[in-house]
Motif scaffolding. Structure first.
Motif, short mmCIF file in Angstrom:
data_model
loop_
_atom_site.label_atom_id
_atom_site.label_comp_id
_atom_site.label_asym_id
_atom_site.label_seq_id
_atom_site.Cartn_x
_atom_site.Cartn_y
_atom_site.Cartn_z
N MET A 195 -8.31 -4.82 2.61
CA MET A 195 -8.45 -3.49 3.21
C MET A 195 -9.18 -3.53 4.55
O MET A 195 -9.31 -2.52 5.22
N THR A 325 -6.63 3.21 3.10
CA THR A 325 -5.62 2.49 3.87
C THR A 325 -5.51 3.14 5.25
O THR A 325 -6.08 4.21 5.50
N GLU A 361 2.34 0.72 1.90
CA GLU A 361 1.26 1.69 1.71
C GLU A 361 0.13 1.48 2.72
O GLU A 361 -1.04 1.75 2.43
N TYR A 362 0.48 0.95 3.89
CA TYR A 362 -0.42 0.87 5.04
C TYR A 362 -1.69 0.06 4.75
O TYR A 362 -2.77 0.36 5.26
N VAL A 363 -1.55 -0.99 3.92
CA VAL A 363 -2.67 -1.89 3.63
C VAL A 363 -2.86 -2.83 4.83
O VAL A 363 -1.91 -3.52 5.22
N SER A 431 1.11 -2.03 -13.09
CA SER A 431 1.98 -2.46 -11.99
C SER A 431 3.42 -2.01 -12.22
O SER A 431 4.19 -1.86 -11.27
N TYR A 467 -7.30 1.77 -8.46
CA TYR A 467 -8.28 2.73 -7.97
C TYR A 467 -8.02 4.09 -8.62
O TYR A 467 -6.92 4.37 -9.11
N GLN A 469 -7.66 8.15 -8.51
CA GLN A 469 -7.24 9.20 -7.58
C GLN A 469 -6.85 10.43 -8.38
O GLN A 469 -5.93 10.37 -9.21
N LYS A 474 -4.22 4.37 -10.04
CA LYS A 474 -3.14 3.98 -9.14
C LYS A 474 -3.31 2.52 -8.72
O LYS A 474 -4.38 1.94 -8.87
N LEU A 476 -2.10 -0.10 -5.34
CA LEU A 476 -1.43 -0.21 -4.05
C LEU A 476 -0.21 -1.11 -4.15
O LEU A 476 -0.16 -2.04 -4.96
N ALA A 477 0.79 -0.84 -3.31
CA ALA A 477 2.08 -1.52 -3.40
C ALA A 477 1.99 -3.04 -3.34
O ALA A 477 2.62 -3.73 -4.16
N ARG A 480 0.76 -4.20 -6.63
CA ARG A 480 1.77 -3.93 -7.65
C ARG A 480 2.89 -4.98 -7.62
O ARG A 480 3.31 -5.48 -8.67
#
Length: 927
Positions: A195, A325, A361-363, A431, A467, A469, A474, A476-477, A480
Motif C-alpha cells: 500500500m 488505495t 483496485e488501485y493498489v 478470496s 480489511y 468495511q 473485504k 483487495l483484488a 484475492r
C-alpha cells in the motif's frame, strides 16, 4: 547398522543444569542453539528421552561423531561439559567486544526441531533456531548469512525516497502535522502489504517541517531485518552510530543516549510487523514502550494490520483499516509515470488503463509492478497477460522480494502471522467471494455453521490480508487473485456458501426496495457461486428458485440472464414449463437492458413452439398471451405504438381464453399507456379506468396503484394540476409501501413535471433528482435518461442554457446507447431550441437537421416530427429566412393535421404562419 547424525553442533549459551529440567524437550527448548542439518544414510529414531541417563547416551553419540573440524569437536566437548554440570561462561559476541560492527547474534528461539511429537525425532525437521526474518534479501528460509547483519546491510535495506509518488499529498500533510505538534509524537502508518506505507514514511520524514524539527536526528530502522528485541536494539545502535562502553549493556547505551538527547529525535520503525509478530513480542513491546517514554522521542511505525503496536497512543493515517488505495486519477498518473515513454497514448489505451487499474483496485505496488511490464511488452499484451494469469503481471522479472512481487508480499504476511489450518481455509473462502462477507458478525456463522471462526477473522484482520468495511470483510483484488490461485477454496466450503445464499434469497424482504438494498451487497457472490455450481453440476439447491427471486430486480438483469443461459445449457432434464418461464423471463430482462432485437428473438423462439390456430389449452393460451404481452413491451419502449397496440390486442385475446383476470386487466392498463404515449388522452383514460375496476374486483392493490399513477399523468397532461398531484402523491406512497422502487420513481418524476408546469422550479428539481437517484439504483437506463431530459427542461425554463444543454446532451447519449432513437431525436430537437435561445443559429440548425434525420425511420411519430418542424421554422424566422420558415410551418401543420387529434398544434402552426405573413409585409414596406 550405521548411525549418522541428525545434527552437527549443539551450542549452549549459558550454564544450565540438566537436573533442573524434567525432559529432553524442556531442556533443549530452553537452550539457545544453532543446528546445522546433516544428511542421514539411514534414519534412527530416538524415543522418550525422559531422564538424565538417556540424555547422556545421546550426548555420547554426539561426542563420537566423526566431525572433521577440530574447533567443532572442542565446541561439542565444551557443550558436554556444560551438560554435566561444569561451569562455562555465557557467550555473547556483542558484549565481549565494545565495537558494535560485529554480527548481531539472536538466539532465544523455539525452533529447534519442528514437527516434534512426544520426543519422537523420526519425522522431525531440523531447522535453524535463529529463524531469521524472511527479509528483504532472502526468501528461501533461514540462512547463516542472515544472522550477520552489518551497518552496510542495514544501509542497503533503507530505500530511497521514491520519485514517483502520486495521490498521497494529503496523507503526507496529515503526517507532518501530527509529528510537528507539541502533544502528538506517535504516528502509525498501517495497512496491507504493497500500500506504500514505507514510501509515505520516507516522504513524511523528509518533509521540510519535519527536518526543521528533528535537525539531523531522524533514524530509519528497516525492521524486516530484526526479529528479536536484542537484534532490534543492536540495529538501533548501528543506525545511531553508538559505541559500547565498558560495564554497560546495549540497553543502557541506547537509553542513556535517548535520555541525554537535547533535541527532538525521530525514529522510524519500518515493517514493524516482523518483530511484533515473532516469538519475542513481549520483549519487543517492552522495548518500544520504554523508547516511547522519552519526551524528546517521536516515533513513526509502519506495519501490516489495523492497529498500532503496544500501549502507545498512536495517531493513525487514513481510515479505520489504514491508508487507503489510490484514487483513480493519481493511480493513472502513477501508472503512466512508471511505464515511461514506451506507453502509446490513444483513446483505446486510456480506456484499457482505466479498466486495468479498476481491476487492480488501485493498489500502489500492483500499479508499479504492472506498469513496469509496459517497458518490455505492449499494453495490449499486458492486458492479455492479466486476463490469462492475473497475478503474473504483479512481479518483476528478478528475484522476488516484498517490493518486487505482490505474491511474495502476500506470502510474507501469511508466514509472519502464522496463517494456517482453518484460518487459511477461511482466507481461501474470502478470496472466492468478490463481495467478501457483508455484515460478517451476523453471516459468518451461518455460512460456516458450528465452526466459531471469529478468532480466525481477528488473525486475518491483523495481517491486513483482509480489511473491514461497513461491517463487512473485504479483500483487495491482488490479494484475492493470489490466494485464489495458490490456495483454492474446497468444494465443501462452496457447498456451504451455496446453501447459505439459497436460504438468503428465500428470506429476502417482500418490499422490493428493501430487498434490493440488501441484495446489492451480495450479488457478485451469488453470481459466482451459482454459476460455478451450475457449470460443475455440484448444485445442492434449486437454481430455478434463485433465478425466480432475482427476476424481481431489473438492476440485476445481466446476472439473471447469465444464470438462465447456464441453467438452460446444463440441465438436460429441465421441465418444459420451467424452460418456457425462463426464456420469457430472459426476454423481459433483455428488453429492460435495451437489447430489443435479442428480446424479440427470444420471444419468437418460444412462440414458434405453439400452434396459434385451432384448439389450444388454457395453459398454452396463457403462454401465448405472455409472448404477445412481452412483444408489446418491446415495441412500446421503442415508441412503435401501432405494433405495440397490435401485440396488446392479441395478448388480451389469449388472456381471455386462459381466463386470467389479472393478465386481462394488466393488458388493458398497458393499452392505456400506449394511447397516452400517442396523446390520445380520452381513450387512455377510458382504458385505464376499466383496468382499475378489474383490479379492484380481484383486490389487487398494486394494480390499482398502477392505474392511479397513469390517471394522474393524464390529468397532468390536461393541465389539471391539483387532481394530478393528489393522484400521483397517493400512488407514490402506495408504491413505496409495496417496495416498488421503479413505479415510485416514475411518480416522483411526474410530480417534478407538475411542479415545473407551475413554475415551482426548486420543488421540480428536487423531485426529479430524487427520481433519478432511484432509477440509477435499480439500473433503469430509460428512467435515468428521462430524468436528465426533465432537468434540461427545468433549466431551460429558467434560462440556464448551459446547464440545459448539458442535461439534453447526456440524455441524448443515454437514449442512443439503449436504442431509444425517437427519444434521442427529440433531445436533438431540444438542443436545437436551446441553441436558438442563445443565438447559436448554426448549432441549432445542425441539431434540428439531426433530429429530422433520425425521425425518418419513424414516420408514425407525427407529434414529435411536427414539433421539430415547427421549432425549425421558428429558427429560420429568427434568421430572417422567411421562405424557409414558411416551408417548415406548412409542413408541420400538415403533419399535425394528419394525426387527427392534434388540433392545438395545428392552431400553433396557423399562428406562426400569420406572424410570418405580418413580418413579411413589414419587411416589404420597409424596403
Amino acid at each position: 547398522m550405521s548411525l549418522k547424525p541428525y545434527f552437527s553442533i549443539i551450542q549452549l549459551t549459558g550454564h544450565m543444569q540438566m537436573d533442573n529440567f524434567t525432559s529432553f524437550d524442556s531442556y533443549i527448548s530452553s537452550a539457545a542453539v544453532v543446528i546445522q542439518p546433516v544428511t542421514l544414510h539411514q534414519r534412527a529414531s530416538i524415543h522418550n528421552l525422559q531422564n538424565l541417563s538417556r540424555m547422556k547416551k545421546v550426548i555420547a553419540v554426539v561426542g563420537k561423531l566423526g566431525l572433521k573440524n577440530k574447533n567443532r569437536r572442542k565446541e561439542a566437548h565444551s557443550q558436554t561439559d556444560g551438560i554435566t554440570g561444569d561451569t562455562a561462561p555465557a557467550t555473547s559476541s556483542s558484549s565481549s567486544n565494545p565495537q558494535i560492527s560485529e554480527q548481531i547474534q539472536t538466539s532465544h528461539g523455539t525452533h529447534f526441531f519442528t514437527d516434534l511429537r512426544d520426543n519422537n525425532f523420526t519425522n522431525a525437521t531440523i531447522t535453524n533456531a535463529v529463524n531469521q526474518t524472511n527479509n528483504y534479501y532472502a526468501s528461501d528460509g533461514p540462512s547463516s548469512e542472515a544472522n550477520k547483519i552489518t551497518p552496510d546491510m542495514i544501509a542497503s535495506a533503507i530505500p530511497a525516497v521514491p520519485n514517483i509518488f502520486k495521490g498521497r499529498e494529503e496523507l503526507v500533510e496529515q503526517g507532518v502535522h501530527i509529528l510537528c505538534q507539541q502533544s502528538l509524537r506517535f504516528l502509525a502508518i498501517l495497512g496491507a502489504g504493497g500500500m506504500g506505507k514505507t514510501s509515505l514514511a520516507l516522504h513524511i520524514m523528509n518533509a521540510t517541517s519535519v527536518k526543521d524539527k528533528f535537525t539531523g536526528t531522524c533514524y530509519f530502522s528497516p525492521c524486516e531485518l530484526f526479529e528479536y528485541a536484542e537484534s532490534l536494539i543492536q540495529g538501533l545502535l548501528h543506525i545511531m552510530k553508538l559505541t559500547m562502553q565498558e560495564n554497560k549493556s546495549k540497553h543502557e547505551v541506547l537509553f542513556d543516549h535517548l535520555q541525554a538527547a537535547c533535541e527532538d529525535v525521530l525514529i522510524v520503525f519500518d515493517n514493524f510487523e516482523t518483530p511484533w509478530n515473532h516469538d519475542d513480542s513481549i520483549a519487543i513491546k517492552n522495548l518500544l514502550e520504554k523508547v516511547a517514554q522519552y519526551e524528546k522521542v517521536s516515533l513513526i511505525v509502519t506495519m501490516r494490520g489495523p492497529d498500532g503496536p503496544a500501549d502507545i497512543p498512536w495517531e493513525k493515517l487514513g481510515d479505520q483499516s489504514g491508508i487507503p488505495t489510490l484514487a483513480p486519477v493519481p493511480a493513472k498518473e502513477a501508472f503512466k509515470a512508471f511505464a515511461g515513454n514506451k506507453l502509446q497514448n490513444s483513446d483505446e489505451s486510456e480506456s484499457q488503463i482505466d479498466s486495468l487499474l479498476h481491476q487492480l483496485e488501485y493498489v500502489p505496488l500492483a500499479i508499479r509492478l504492472s506498469a513496469q511490464h509496459v517497458k518490455r511488452v505492449p499494453l495490449k499484451a499486458l492486458i492479455k497477460m492479466w486476463e490469462k494469469d492475473k497475478i503474473s503481471i504483479l512481479t518483476e522479472p528478478t528475484k522476488s522480494g516484498r517490493l518486487t512481487s505482490v505474491s511474495f508480499s502476500i506470502e510474507l504476511s501469511i508466514k509472519i502471522f502464522k496463517i494456517e489450518g482453518r484460518t487459511l481455509e477461511l482466507l481461501s473462502a474470502l478470496s472466492f467471494l468478490p463481495d467478501g462477507i457483508p455484515f460478517w458478525v451476523e453471516n459468518l456463522d451461518q455460512m460456516f455453521p458450528e465452526e466459531g471462526l471469529s478468532f480466525s477473522v481477528s488473525t486475518l484482520l491483523d495481517s491486513s490480508l483482509i480489511y473491514g468495511q461497513n461491517e463487512g470483510l473485504k479483500m483487495l483484488a491482488p490479494v484475492r487473485e493470489h490466494i485464489l490461485s495458490k490456495y483454492p477454496i474446497g468444494q465443501v466450503d462452496i457447498d456451504h456458501l451455496e446453501m447459505f445464499y439459497a436460504k438468503f434469497l428465500q428470506n429476502l424482504p417482500d418490499n422490493d426496495m428493501q430487498a434490493q438494498h440488501v441484495l446489492q451487497l451480495h450479488i457478485n457472490n451469488i453470481e459466482k457461486i451459482f454459476k460455478g455450481q451450475i457449470s460443475s453440476g455440484h448444485s445442492k439447491t434449486s437454481c430455478v428458485s434463485a433465478i425466480n427471486t432475482l427476476s424481481r430486480f431489473g438492476t440485476f438483469s445481466s446476472v439473471l440472464i447469465g444464470l438462465i443461459d447456464l441453467h438452460l445449457q446444463n440441465d438436460p432434464n429441465i421441465k418444459k414449463s420451467d424452460e418456457v418461464d425462463l426464456k420469457i423471463m430472459k426476454a423481459g430482462h433483455l428488453r429492460w437492458m435495451g437489447r430489443f432485437q435479442d428480446a424479440e428473438a427470444q420471444v419468437m423462439s418460444v412462440k414458434e413452439c405453439f400452434n396459434e390456430e385451432g384448439n389450444i389449452s388454457q395453459s398454452e393460451a396463457h403462454i401465448l398471451g405472455r409472448c404477445f404481452d412481452t412483444l408489446q413491451h418491446i415495441y412500446y419502449t421503442q415508441a412503435q405504438y401501432e405494433k405495440a397496440i397490435n401485440m396488446n390486442l392479441q395478448a388480451r385475446r389469449y388472456f381471455k381464453q386462459s381466463e386470467n383476470q389479472w393478465a386481462q386487466a394488466d393488458s388493458m392498463r398497458w393499452l392505456g399507456n400506449i394511447y397516452l404515449g400517442q396523446n390520445r388522452y380520452k381513450e387512455a383514460s377510458e382504458m385505464i379506468s376499466g383496468a382499475q375496476q378489474i383490479f379492484q374486483q380481484i383486490e389487487n392493490e398494486l394494480g390499482v396503484a398502477e392505474c392511479l399513477k397513469r390517471l394522474g399523468e393524464i390529468y397532468r397532461m390536461q393541465d389539471k394540476y391539483d387532481e394530478a398531484i393528489g393522484m400521483l402523491s397517493d400512488a407514490q406512497k402506495q408504491f413505496e409501501t409495496f417496495g416498488n422502487q421503479l413505479r415510485a420513481a416514475e411518480c416522483l418524476r411526474s410530480l417534478g413535471h407538475l411542479y415545473r408546469n407551475q413554475e415551482k422550479y426548486d420543488e421540480a428539481s428536487e423531485m426529479t433528482l430524487e427520481a433519478q437517484k432511484h432509477f440509477e439504483e435499480i439500473g433503469d437506463k430509460v428512467g435515468v435518461a428521462n430524468c436528465l431530459r426533465s432537468l434540461g427542461y427545468i433549466y431551460m425554463d429558467q434560462a440556464q442554457y448551459v446547464r440545459a444543454i448539458d442535461m439534453f446532451s447526456k440524455a441524448q447519449m443515454q437514449y442512443q446507447s439503449i436504442g431509444s432513437i425517437v427519444d434521442a431525436a427529440w433531445c436533438h430537437q431540444l438542443l436545437g431550441i436551446t441553441y436558438r435561445y442563445q443565438g447559436q443559429y448554426e448549432k441549432a440548425e445542425e441539431a434540428f437537421t439531426e433530429a429530422l434525420e433520425l425521425f425518418k425511420g419513424f414516420p408514425g411519430e407525427k407529434y414529435y416530427i411536427g414539433y421539430t418542424l415547427l421549432n425549425f421554422g421558428y429558427l429560420f424566422f429568427d434568421m430572417k429566412d422567411f421562405a424557409e420558415a414558411r416551408k417548415k410551418y406548412e409542413k408541420a401543420k400538415d403533419i399535425f393535421y394528419s394525426h387527427g387529434q392534434l388540433e392545438k398544434e395545428v392552431d400553433k402552426c396557423s399562428e406562426a404562419l400569420a406572424e410570418l405573413d405580418e413580418a413579411e409585409a413589414t419587411a416589404s414596406i420597409s424596403k
